[in-house]
Design an enzyme around this catalytic site. Structure first.
Site, PDB file in Angstrom:
ATOM      1  CG  ASN A   1      60.226 -32.054 -74.508  1.00  0.00           C
ATOM      2  OD1 ASN A   1      61.236 -32.530 -75.026  1.00  0.00           O
ATOM      3  ND2 ASN A   1      60.259 -31.081 -73.616  1.00  0.00           N
ATOM      4  CD1 TRP A   2      59.282 -38.385 -76.704  1.00  0.00           C
ATOM      5  CD2 TRP A   2      60.791 -39.447 -77.968  1.00  0.00           C
ATOM      6  NE1 TRP A   2      58.596 -39.217 -77.552  1.00  0.00           N
ATOM      7  CE2 TRP A   2      59.496 -39.879 -78.344  1.00  0.00           C
ATOM      8  CE3 TRP A   2      61.891 -39.987 -78.637  1.00  0.00           C
ATOM      9  CZ2 TRP A   2      59.294 -40.823 -79.350  1.00  0.00           C
ATOM     10  CZ3 TRP A   2      61.683 -40.920 -79.640  1.00  0.00           C
ATOM     11  CH2 TRP A   2      60.400 -41.335 -79.986  1.00  0.00           C
ATOM     12  CE  LYS A   3      60.749 -32.568 -70.417  1.00  0.00           C
ATOM     13  NZ  LYS A   3      60.461 -32.101 -69.071  1.00  0.00           N
TER      14      LYS A   3
ATOM     15  CG  HIS B   1      61.270 -27.046 -72.096  1.00  0.00           C
ATOM     16  ND1 HIS B   1      61.775 -27.289 -70.834  1.00  0.00           N
ATOM     17  CD2 HIS B   1      60.163 -27.809 -72.217  1.00  0.00           C
ATOM     18  CE1 HIS B   1      60.999 -28.174 -70.231  1.00  0.00           C
ATOM     19  NE2 HIS B   1      60.013 -28.510 -71.044  1.00  0.00           N
TER      20      HIS B   1
ATOM     21  CD  GLU C   1      63.194 -29.821 -68.617  1.00  0.00           C
ATOM     22  OE1 GLU C   1      63.527 -30.320 -69.711  1.00  0.00           O
ATOM     23  OE2 GLU C   1      62.254 -30.260 -67.932  1.00  0.00           O
TER      24      GLU C   1
ATOM     25  CD  GLU D   1      55.914 -27.209 -71.028  1.00  0.00           C
ATOM     26  OE1 GLU D   1      55.418 -28.324 -71.190  1.00  0.00           O
ATOM     27  OE2 GLU D   1      57.130 -26.996 -71.052  1.00  0.00           O
TER      28      GLU D   1
ATOM     29  N   GLY E   1      57.397 -32.301 -64.544  1.00  0.00           N
ATOM     30  CA  GLY E   1      58.122 -33.458 -64.026  1.00  0.00           C
ATOM     31  C   GLY E   1      57.931 -33.673 -62.532  1.00  0.00           C
TER      32      GLY E   1
ATOM     33  CB  SER F   1      52.400 -33.370 -64.183  1.00  0.00           C
ATOM     34  OG  SER F   1      53.682 -33.203 -63.606  1.00  0.00           O
TER      35      SER F   1
ATOM     36  N   GLY G   1      55.816 -34.357 -71.400  1.00  0.00           N
ATOM     37  CA  GLY G   1      57.185 -34.809 -71.169  1.00  0.00           C
ATOM     38  C   GLY G   1      57.208 -36.284 -70.807  1.00  0.00           C
ATOM     39  N   GLY G   2      57.315 -36.568 -69.518  1.00  0.00           N
ATOM     40  CA  GLY G   2      57.452 -37.943 -69.017  1.00  0.00           C
ATOM     41  C   GLY G   2      56.493 -38.946 -69.647  1.00  0.00           C
TER      42      GLY G   2
END
Ligand code: PGA
Length: 249
Positions: free
Chosen positions: A9-11, A94, A96, A167, A173, A213, A234-235
């Site tokens: 997930n590149w956001k 998600h 966010e 999640e 993150g 993470s 993610g990251g």
């Protein structure tokens, strides 16, 4: 045997040229059929990334969608628009989006149903806050999210198309991962919720990812747990770390 699914997930990262360059750089090393690999770039990069992966096993995913077919919904994107550029998966709910864009379980449910209608797999995200975990409410919170987000979806779709991503919000993150045992405990619990909603067979087939993470140094332990069928990353999906995670075994 449930096939593992590892999604990046590149956001809101990477403009289109960078997105394409990055895919060109890593695609040969994440092109496998041992696990399903999904890349979820931003909307404006979908088409270009789609072209870059056309000759691979890598699947294209979106990060969001709207639940109406078409019309006067300024700024929104329909499932048909996504499918037309090759999208096969779409993240919904998600944390966010729940937090910053007021996405509720009801909206997540509508999005998931619309995606399934058009043969795109929803990756339905659920997870508790730190406060909810510390006050031992996490099982109730996650149960409600799963029940409401999947409400009315046919069991065949759950077994074959839907992916659930657990999640915990406190692990996203933050560098804090749930321990593999904590993650597995919740994924197992989610499977029980699905079993109660549908039946045991459906619960045995549904794929449940862990996200929060995930890094090269914890991927193997997490992905080898009994009830964890993949990772939503993610990251670490923005760097070569994603290659190591996909090749965790
Ligand atoms: P993270 O994000 O891997 O950077 O924690 C996971 C996610 O939000 O899907």
């Amino acid at each position: 045997m449930r096939k593992k699914i590892i999604a990046g997930n590149w956001k809101m990262n990477y403009c289109v040229n960078k997105a394409e360059d990055f895919v060109e750089e890593i695609k040969d090393r994440i092109n496998t059929d041992e696990v399903d690999v999904v890349l979820c770039p931003n909307f404006v990069s979908l088409d270009r990334v789609s072209e870059a992966i056309y000759d691979t096993n890598i699947k294209l995913g979106a990060q969001n969608v709207y639940f109406e077919d078409k019309g006067a919904y300024t700024g929104e994107t329909s499932v048909d628009m996504l499918a037309a550029v090759g999208v096969k998966y779409c993240i919904v709910g998600h944390s966010e989006r729940r937090q910053y864009f007021a996405e509720t379980n009801e909206i997540v449910n509508k999005k998931a149903k619309k995606l399934l209608e058009k043969d795109v797999s929803p990756i339905v995200c659920v997870g508790e806050t730190l406060e909810e975990r510390e006050s031992s409410k996490m099982f109730d919170v996650v149960k409600e999210q799963v029940e409401k987000s999947l409400d009315g979806i046919d069991k065949d779709m759950i077994a074959k198309k839907v992916v659930i991503a657990y999640e915990p919000i406190w692990a996203i993150g933050t560098g804090k991962t749930a321990s593999a045992e904590q993650a597995n405990e919740m994924c197992k619990y989610i499977r029980k919720v699905v079993s109660d909603m549908y039946d045991e067979k459906t619960a045995e087939l549904v794929r449940i990812q862990y996200g929060g993470s995930v890094k090269p140094n914890n991927a193997k332990e997490i992905l080898n747990m009994s009830d964890i069928d993949g990772a939503l990353v993610g990251g670490a999906s923005l760097t070569n770390d994603f290659v190591a995670i996909v090749n965790y075994d």
